[in-house]
Design a protein around this motif. Structure first.
Motif: not given
Length: 48
Positions: A7-11, A30-35, A41-48
């Motif tokens: 999972l890669r941070c989108t920001s 997969v897209e989840t909100m993770k720390f 911060l809690v940001t959106l993480h997407r499957e790479e």
């Protein structure tokens, strides 16, 4: 048929988490909100 995914941070773009999913039942990405520890911060993480 479970596969490992990262999972890669989108920001900030860091690879923060490793997970698994069943590709037969969930073919979409997969897209989840993770720390994010870099941004603290809690940001959106997407499957790479």
């Amino acid at each position: 048929m479970r596969i490992k995914i990262t999972l890669r941070c989108t920001s900030c773009g860091n690879k923060n988490y490793i997970s698994s999913k069943n590709k037969a039942t969930h073919p979409e990405k997969v897209e989840t909100m993770k720390f994010c520890p870099k941004e603290r911060l809690v940001t959106l993480h997407r499957e790479e």
